[in-house]
Design a protein around this motif. Structure first.
Motif, short mmCIF file in Angstrom:
data_model
loop_
_atom_site.label_atom_id
_atom_site.label_comp_id
_atom_site.label_asym_id
_atom_site.label_seq_id
_atom_site.Cartn_x
_atom_site.Cartn_y
_atom_site.Cartn_z
N ARG A 121 104.52 29.31 -30.92
CA ARG A 121 104.84 30.65 -31.44
C ARG A 121 104.03 31.72 -30.72
O ARG A 121 104.58 32.77 -30.33
N GLU A 122 102.74 31.49 -30.52
CA GLU A 122 101.89 32.49 -29.86
C GLU A 122 102.29 32.70 -28.41
O GLU A 122 102.22 33.82 -27.90
N LEU A 123 102.70 31.64 -27.73
CA LEU A 123 103.12 31.77 -26.34
C LEU A 123 104.45 32.51 -26.24
O LEU A 123 104.66 33.31 -25.32
N ARG A 124 105.36 32.24 -27.19
CA ARG A 124 106.65 32.96 -27.17
C ARG A 124 106.46 34.45 -27.43
O ARG A 124 107.13 35.29 -26.81
N SER A 125 105.55 34.79 -28.33
CA SER A 125 105.36 36.19 -28.69
C SER A 125 104.51 36.94 -27.67
O SER A 125 104.48 38.18 -27.69
N GLY A 126 103.82 36.21 -26.81
CA GLY A 126 102.94 36.85 -25.84
C GLY A 126 101.55 37.12 -26.38
O GLY A 126 100.71 37.72 -25.69
N GLU A 127 101.30 36.68 -27.61
CA GLU A 127 99.97 36.86 -28.19
C GLU A 127 98.93 36.07 -27.43
O GLU A 127 97.79 36.49 -27.27
N LEU A 128 99.34 34.90 -26.92
CA LEU A 128 98.54 34.10 -26.01
C LEU A 128 99.35 33.81 -24.76
O LEU A 128 100.58 33.88 -24.77
N VAL A 129 98.64 33.46 -23.70
CA VAL A 129 99.32 33.10 -22.44
C VAL A 129 98.68 31.83 -21.91
O VAL A 129 97.54 31.48 -22.28
N LEU A 130 99.41 31.13 -21.05
CA LEU A 130 98.84 29.96 -20.39
C LEU A 130 97.81 30.43 -19.37
O LEU A 130 98.09 31.31 -18.55
N ALA A 131 96.62 29.85 -19.44
CA ALA A 131 95.60 30.20 -18.45
C ALA A 131 96.03 29.74 -17.06
O ALA A 131 95.73 30.38 -16.06
N CYS A 132 96.72 28.61 -17.02
CA CYS A 132 97.37 28.13 -15.80
C CYS A 132 98.59 27.32 -16.25
O CYS A 132 98.66 26.90 -17.41
N PRO A 133 99.55 27.09 -15.37
CA PRO A 133 100.84 26.52 -15.82
C PRO A 133 100.82 25.03 -16.09
O PRO A 133 101.83 24.48 -16.52
N HIS A 134 99.71 24.36 -15.87
CA HIS A 134 99.70 22.90 -15.95
C HIS A 134 99.65 22.40 -17.39
O HIS A 134 98.93 22.91 -18.22
N ARG A 135 100.46 21.38 -17.64
CA ARG A 135 100.41 20.62 -18.90
C ARG A 135 99.98 19.21 -18.57
O ARG A 135 100.53 18.60 -17.66
N ALA A 136 99.02 18.69 -19.31
CA ALA A 136 98.53 17.35 -19.02
C ALA A 136 98.65 16.48 -20.26
O ALA A 136 98.28 16.93 -21.36
N PRO A 137 99.16 15.27 -20.12
CA PRO A 137 99.25 14.38 -21.29
C PRO A 137 97.87 14.02 -21.80
O PRO A 137 96.95 13.76 -21.02
N ALA A 163 94.66 31.47 -13.26
CA ALA A 163 96.05 31.23 -12.86
C ALA A 163 96.11 30.58 -11.48
O ALA A 163 97.06 29.84 -11.18
N ARG A 164 95.09 30.84 -10.65
CA ARG A 164 95.03 30.20 -9.33
C ARG A 164 94.35 28.84 -9.40
O ARG A 164 94.20 28.16 -8.38
N GLY A 165 93.91 28.45 -10.60
CA GLY A 165 93.27 27.15 -10.76
C GLY A 165 91.76 27.18 -10.70
O GLY A 165 91.11 26.13 -10.67
N ASP A 166 91.15 28.37 -10.71
CA ASP A 166 89.71 28.50 -10.62
C ASP A 166 89.14 28.81 -12.02
O ASP A 166 89.21 29.94 -12.50
N PHE A 167 88.56 27.80 -12.66
CA PHE A 167 88.00 27.94 -14.00
C PHE A 167 86.47 28.00 -13.97
O PHE A 167 85.84 27.89 -15.01
N ARG A 168 85.87 28.18 -12.80
CA ARG A 168 84.42 28.07 -12.70
C ARG A 168 83.69 29.10 -13.56
O ARG A 168 82.61 28.83 -14.07
N ALA A 169 84.27 30.28 -13.76
CA ALA A 169 83.63 31.32 -14.56
C ALA A 169 84.17 31.37 -15.99
O ALA A 169 83.79 32.25 -16.76
N ALA A 170 85.02 30.42 -16.33
CA ALA A 170 85.66 30.47 -17.65
C ALA A 170 84.71 30.02 -18.75
O ALA A 170 83.87 29.14 -18.55
#
Length: 303
Positions: free
Chosen positions: A248-264, A181-188
């Motif tokens: 659908r998964e994001l609306r239900s909370g089954e999944l969440v955004l790892a970070c808020p960014h959307r990229a084309p 969420a802070r933008g650090d994906f190094r351990a992902a």
């Protein structure tokens, strides 16, 4: 030229014998006598010139040639049945629309919206099939295709439909969620789609101030977005998917955004109309509805 094609009756009898491992049960299924089934098997073997079945202490078994032949014709019989049922399903008024679509768009975007089109066109029988992504076919069997912009369909009338934006999603219980969420994906643990192995590199390159893992193509690999999203739900890693596919998964909370960014994404979608269907009213109505559904919402102007 003579065609070496056995009768459908003989092939169906041979298929039943192969499936039941015996003449008796095959005869029961087909409502035939034991002798009638045996006679058809003999005629089939005489036509082919190969022994297909043999009697053993355990009953009737296929020979090696019979096993190979059954493996080849069983799929053909199923396809013949499906083609026949398809013909039987034709409406007398001919209002049928055959749509081919790339699977991810069909499952995640098109199908949930189809009830609206069907309600507007209640006399239409709509058939949705997979439009193969990497298979070249000069004469596509569809009336309309919904595919990536670079799909090849010679002679088809192509119109841009919509672009694609991708989001990184994870399970709500994912380890390292706060860091991502802070933008650090190094351990992902990045999950990969086999046909988009460069997607993470493109995504990180478009989103500033993110800290990426050293290897952007390592990680578990999947053939389908549906399998990849199932892996994200199981907390196997973080997935990069088109935003419409996980609405659908994001609306239900089954999944969440790892970070808020959307990229084309570099991928976009177009609608293709078969050369022979450009003047068809039902096809025109479907394309118009499709493009309206894909159009971005009109922003209200403050007074």
């Amino acid at each position: 030229m003579r065609r070496h094609i056995p009768s459908t009756r003989a092939l169906l009898i041979f298929d039943a014998v192969a499936r039941h491992h015996g003449v008796g049960k095959a005869a029961e299924e087909l409502c035939l006598t034991h002798s009638a089934v045996s006679q058809q098997l003999r005629l089939l073997e005489e036509q082919i010139g190969v022994r297909l079945v043999q009697r053993t202490a355990r009953g009737t078994e296929l020979t090696e040639a019979g096993r190979r032949y059954h493996g080849q014709i069983s799929g053909d019989l199923l396809r013949l049945q499906n083609h026949t049922l398809e013909a039987m399903a034709q409406r007398a008024d001919g209002l049928r629309l055959l749509v081919g679509a790339v699977p991810v768009l069909a499952e995640g975007w098109l199908t949930p919206r189809l009830p609206e089109f069907v309600s507007r066109n209640p006399g239409c029988s709509l058939h949705l099939q997979v439009f193969p992504t990497h298979l070249y076919m000069e004469d596509q069997p569809f009336d309309v295709g919904v595919q990536y912009d670079d799909a090849v369909w010679p002679g088809a009338n192509a119109q841009p439909l919509m672009g694609e934006s991708c989001v990184a999603v994870c399970s709500p219980r994912a380890k390292g969620r706060a860091a991502m969420a802070r933008g650090d994906f190094r351990a992902a643990q990045l999950l990969q789609l086999r046909t988009r192995m460069g997607a993470w590199e493109e995504w990180f390159g478009q989103v500033p101030n993110l800290r990426a893992p050293d290897n952007l193509v390592a990680g578990h690999r999947f053939d389908l977005f549906s399998s990849l999203v199932a892996a994200v739900r199981a907390d196997l890693g973080v997935g990069l998917v088109p935003d419409y596919f996980v609405e659908r998964e994001l609306r239900s909370g089954e999944l969440v955004l790892a970070c808020p960014h959307r990229a084309p994404s570099s991928r976009g979608y177009s609608v293709f109309v078969a050369p022979s269907r450009t003047d068809d009213l039902l096809v025109g109505a479907f394309v118009a509805w499709l493009r309206a559904a894909a159009a971005p919402p009109v922003q209200a102007v403050a007074a």
